[in-house]
Design an enzyme around this catalytic site. Structure first.
Site, short mmCIF file in Angstrom:
data_model
loop_
_atom_site.label_atom_id
_atom_site.label_comp_id
_atom_site.label_asym_id
_atom_site.label_seq_id
_atom_site.Cartn_x
_atom_site.Cartn_y
_atom_site.Cartn_z
N SER A 134 0.85 -1.19 0.00
CA SER A 134 0.00 0.00 0.00
C SER A 134 0.88 1.24 0.00
O SER A 134 2.02 1.21 0.49
CB SER A 134 -0.89 0.00 1.26
OG SER A 134 -1.56 1.23 1.42
N TYR A 147 -1.47 -0.63 10.41
CA TYR A 147 -1.57 -1.01 9.00
C TYR A 147 -0.29 -0.63 8.26
O TYR A 147 0.27 -1.44 7.51
CB TYR A 147 -2.77 -0.32 8.38
CG TYR A 147 -3.02 -0.70 6.94
CD1 TYR A 147 -3.55 -1.94 6.61
CD2 TYR A 147 -2.75 0.20 5.91
CE1 TYR A 147 -3.78 -2.29 5.28
CE2 TYR A 147 -2.98 -0.15 4.59
CZ TYR A 147 -3.50 -1.39 4.28
OH TYR A 147 -3.72 -1.73 2.96
#
Length: 266
Positions: A134, A147
């Site tokens: 990501s 995350y």
């Protein structure tokens, strides 16, 4: 006669994983899709001809299941797409220890376990691994500590594969998507829209307001990058980190106040 190439795709019931499965199947690959929910996997399997395996690949037992069923069906593994993941939001002083541990277990330990189990077969095939990380692994965002840390770890795990096993013929690369229209992102946009009193579509526009392309990606756009990295066209690409983010990572936030196209609130 050239044997069929077999690619295992995790988190393939929806979004990017489902799009990857569709593009690989269209290119003539044998595809195994896995995830924790049977129903979305079945829908993707019906559309693509992929073999669905219900398994939690954040556990050793789940990894054994999916690798075992792949080998039982096809006898080899040529490619692996590490696409599964979860998000638990919270700043460092807010995220619970349980959420931190769950995020690392699913987003980082799971890929580690799966790579270890599949590695002998990938090496025998001189195959390829693509991890879906990501842009949150490249740039810090508010309340994304767990995350971001897990996805940054996934980058270095994948690059370690490239260094450790490149001499053995394995390639391992990383795609870092920005905002992408998926089931998970739709839920986030619904939450953002609810807090701002706007629709989910307006929330997507808000979230991508300073992305140079001024929109979110489609799952197919990200899948195209994944499939290219798996292909022979990327035969000398190894250890690469490829943002698929519409240019968001190249924006200098210090210049946004000078951009007449951007409105900033104090």
């Amino acid at each position: 006669m050239t044997r069929d190439r077999v690619v295992l795709v995790t988190g393939a019931g929806t979004g990017i994983g489902a799009a990857v499965a569709g593009q690989l199947a269209a290119a003539g690959r044998r595809v195994v899709i896995c995830g924790r929910r049977a129903e979305p996997l079945s829908r993707v399997a019906e559309r693509t001809g992929a073999l669905p395996v219900v398994a939690d690949v954040s556990t050793a037992a789940g990894v054994d299941t999916v690798v075992g069923q792949t080998l039982a069906a096809f006898g080899h593994i040529d490619g692996l797409v590490l696409n599964h993941g979860i998000i638990r939001v919270g700043r460092v002083d807010e995220v619970s220890v349980q959420d931190w541990e769950d995020t690392l277990r699913v987003n980082l330990t799971g890929p580690f376990l799966l790579v270890r189990a599949a590695l002998p077969h990938l090496l025998a095939a001189r195959g390829a691994v693509v991890a879906v990380s990501s842009v949150a692994a490249l740039r810090a965002g508010d309340a994304m500590a767990a995350y971001s840390a897990s996805k940054a770890g996934l980058i270095l795990l994948t690059q370690s594969l490239a260094v450790d096993h490149g001499p053995d013929g394995l390639r391992a690369n990383i795609v870092c998507p920005g905002w992408t229209v998926t089931e998970m992102a739709d839920m986030e946009m619904a939450e953002l829209g609810g807090s701002r009193g706007i629709s989910a579509d307006e929330a997507y526009r808000l979230a991508t307001a300073v992305v140079p392309q001024r929109r979110a990606a489609t799952a197919d756009e990200v899948a195209g990058a994944v499939c290219w990295l798996l292909s022979d066209a990327a035969s000398y690409v190894n250890g690469a980190v490829l943002p698929v983010d519409g240019g968001s990572c190249v924006v200098d936030p210090g210049t946004l106040a000078l951009d007449t196209r951007v409105s900033i609130r104090l």
